[in-house]
Design a protein around this motif. Structure first.
Motif, PDB file in Angstrom:
ATOM      1  N   ARG A  11       0.830  -1.210   0.000  1.00  0.00           N
ATOM      2  CA  ARG A  11       0.000   0.000   0.000  1.00  0.00           C
ATOM      3  C   ARG A  11       0.865   1.261   0.000  1.00  0.00           C
TER       4      ARG A  11
ATOM      5  N   THR B 239       2.205   2.199  -3.443  1.00  0.00           N
ATOM      6  CA  THR B 239       1.237   2.962  -4.237  1.00  0.00           C
ATOM      7  C   THR B 239       1.129   4.394  -3.736  1.00  0.00           C
ATOM      8  N   ALA B 240       1.064   4.574  -2.428  1.00  0.00           N
ATOM      9  CA  ALA B 240       0.853   5.909  -1.861  1.00  0.00           C
ATOM     10  C   ALA B 240       2.049   6.830  -2.056  1.00  0.00           C
TER      11      ALA B 240
ATOM     12  N   ALA C 180       0.670   8.779   5.112  1.00  0.00           N
ATOM     13  CA  ALA C 180       0.374   7.697   4.174  1.00  0.00           C
ATOM     14  C   ALA C 180      -0.205   6.489   4.911  1.00  0.00           C
TER      15      ALA C 180
ATOM     16  N   GLU D 242      -3.784   7.151   6.066  1.00  0.00           N
ATOM     17  CA  GLU D 242      -4.767   7.063   4.986  1.00  0.00           C
ATOM     18  C   GLU D 242      -5.134   5.609   4.690  1.00  0.00           C
ATOM     19  N   LEU D 243      -4.134   4.733   4.623  1.00  0.00           N
ATOM     20  CA  LEU D 243      -4.456   3.347   4.295  1.00  0.00           C
ATOM     21  C   LEU D 243      -5.228   2.683   5.434  1.00  0.00           C
TER      22      LEU D 243
END
Length: 566
Positions: A57, A60-61, A274, A277-278
């Motif tokens: 993840r 991606t972030a 980050a 957020e995930l």
């Protein structure tokens, strides 16, 4: 300052990571190269799996590869020491557990590591659930029977954990203190061998994550004794809790992301934002699933995010961020025949597909990764396929590359056909999967990096050549012991792959061969660095068996170019 107060302050900070409003605009040029996350436990365990989900993840972030490295031992202290000594620039991080705060005081370590001084919190991640499991011959099947058994037999029984000073270990010691009982502790480097020894009867009891233990219980390989939490677990509410015999008993390790002391605050803020957020996405997904009352694999939940003041287990779903994958009801059940005796689903499954599929596995118990290690079990493969079909598998794969290619293409086809004839469902092998992957990517000239001994490398060249591929270069690591490939670091695997590519600049792609290798991070790195498609045995195997089941094999989270193809 009182050291206990200092530790509590550190825990509060570590588990609260991120009270201040954060913005990506503060991050500046960071990151501009790959980030490494070290894990202090063996590959394939619960902590390792969660770390790889987080890494995917964050890749991606943040727009940069985030790579997981395993440095198992000493309850995570070896990995912590490595990170503490690394440059404080945000490119070396630790996925740690709360055991780090107490383990140095319980182990005879030559290292001068002080986690409180040497590491700083980035974000709280997950709170795990622990499960006490037992060998099937043990005369106890619930908390009350367990307590009665150990009270009547002081010092007779052994229990295993993932190391001295882990929360798993200290939880049992707390139980012993509260109940005036005695069990002998056997520390391990990770959960994999521990579970195997419980299954085989070398240990009577073991403490593992619920995510690792519940599937073993459901398969009948071990029996569940009790959860370490104060409440029963949704999706596994037939398993009692130790709080039912020891009022108020509750033990739960917490996972956190840490960085070397001195890491710039702007970098900490970027990472914390980050992660926050995930985790918010994970909590949102869990709320939706709870509303739909889907059954979930138990184990752990997101533990707060951006540095909230305390960590809460938000729902029981073990996959944490992996739960971002959508879940259908009922999920297709897919059977896997794996070479190791432990019979566990390889760790790539949740990273690629989250909860889309219900993977089940049976282990062959090969003696080694060599023709002589394969010989005693080859005739058992079809029987294992039948057993998986009896357990409801809708498609089945033999997840061993060399085990399926070592006698040539004709043997591989005959084996697949025999599995299909015996089960009546689509079957495949990892070697079929690799061939399918190379053809899907248009790769005919391939550079190959393996974990194999020379004899298997030679047989692989012959196998691929007979199917129309040209191996431009091949080199192996010479690993024969079962499980040895899983210890190969991403850095080492990438270096070997780049080496064989340099020997054959005309190669159209990279193939990393051996189902035990953890290749997802290496695939991402190699495709970015070389601009060529890269595949690994295990991801290819998952893709092929998902296709065989008639499902969409694409993944939005991992696997490289191959997993963008239908």
């Amino acid at each position: 300052m009182n050291p206990n107060l200092r530790r509590r302050s550190f825990v509060g900070a570590a588990l609260a990571a991120g009270a201040a409003p954060l913005a990506f605009a503060q991050a500046g040029p960071y990151p501009n190269r790959p980030i490494r996350i070290f894990v202090g436990y063996a590959a394939g365990g619960a902590v390792d799996t969660m770390a790889r989900i987080v890494a995917q993840r964050l890749t991606t972030a943040l727009g940069q590869s985030v790579i997981v490295e395993n440095r198992a031992g000493s309850a995570g202290l070896l990995a912590a020491d490595t990170v503490a000594k690394a440059p404080a620039d945000g490119y070396t991080l630790l996925h740690g557990e709360s055991a780090l705060l107490i383990a140095p005081q319980l182990q005879n370590q030559t290292s001068s590591l002080d986690p409180i001084k040497s590491l700083v919190p980035v974000a709280g991640l997950f709170q795990s659930r622990l499960l006490l499991v037992a060998n099937n011959e043990v005369k106890a099947s619930n908390p009350a029977e367990f307590l009665a058994l150990v009270k009547a037999n002081p010092g007779r029984f052994t229990y295993g954990t993932s190391g001295i000073g882990t929360v798993h270990h200290l939880g049992v010691e707390l139980f012993k203190s509260r109940t005036k009982t005695h069990l002998l502790h056997i520390p391990y480097r990770g959960a994999s061998q521990l579970v195997t020894d419980v299954i085989n009867g070398q240990l009577q009891f073991g403490v593992v994550s619920a995510a690792a233990g519940v599937p073993q219980v459901r398969s009948g390989r071990v029996k569940a004794i009790a959860m370490f939490s104060s409440t029963r677990l949704a999706g596994a509410d037939d398993i009692g809790t130790l709080a039912e015999v020891v009022p108020g008993f509750h033990v739960a390790p917490r996972q956190m992301l840490l960085a070397p002391a001195g890491t710039p605050q702007a970098v900490i803020d970027r990472l914390s934002a980050a992660v926050g957020e995930l985790l918010r996405h994970a909590r949102s997904g869990q709320r939706r699933r709870r509303a739909r009352r889907h059954h979930r694999l138990p184990g752990a939940g997101p533990a707060g995010g951006r540095r909230e003041a305390r960590v809460r287990g938000v729902g029981p779903g073990h996959q944490g961020p992996g739960h971002l994958g959508r879940m259908s009801a009922p999920r297709p059940r897919i059977g896997l025949i794996v070479p190791p005796a432990h019979g566990r689903v390889p760790p790539d499954a949740p990273l690629l597909y989250g909860e889309r599929f219900d993977f089940i596995a049976r282990g062959l118990g090969i003696d080694g990764v060599s023709p002589r290690g394969f010989a005693p079990v080859v005739n058992q493969i079809v029987d294992h396929a039948r057993a998986l079909r009896a357990d409801g598998a809708q498609a089945i794969s033999l997840m061993g590359t060399s085990l399926s290619f070592y006698q040539g293409p004709a043997f591989t086809d005959q084996l697949r056909d025999a599995m299909q004839q015996a089960t009546g469902v689509p079957c495949t092998t990892m070697s079929h999967a690799v061939v399918s992957a190379l053809r899907a990517l248009g790769v005919q000239r391939v550079a190959v990096a393996t974990s194999y001994i020379d004899e298997l490398n030679q047989r692989l060249v012959v196998y691929l050549g007979a199917l129309g591929f040209e191996v431009t270069a091949i080199e192996g690591l010479g690993i024969e012991p079962v499980g040895g490939a899983a210890e190969v670091s991403t850095e080492r695997l990438v270096a070997l792959s780049r080496k064989v590519h340099a020997q054959a600049p005309g190669a159209q792609g990279i193939f990393m061969s051996c189902g035990g290798l953890l290749t997802l991070d290496a695939i991402a790195t190699l495709e970015e660095q070389l601009g060529l498609p890269a595949i690994g045995s295990s991801p290819s195997g998952f893709r092929d068996v998902v296709r065989a089941a008639g499902e969409d094999p694409r993944s939005r989270t991992a696997g490289g170019r191959l997993f963008t193809l239908a």
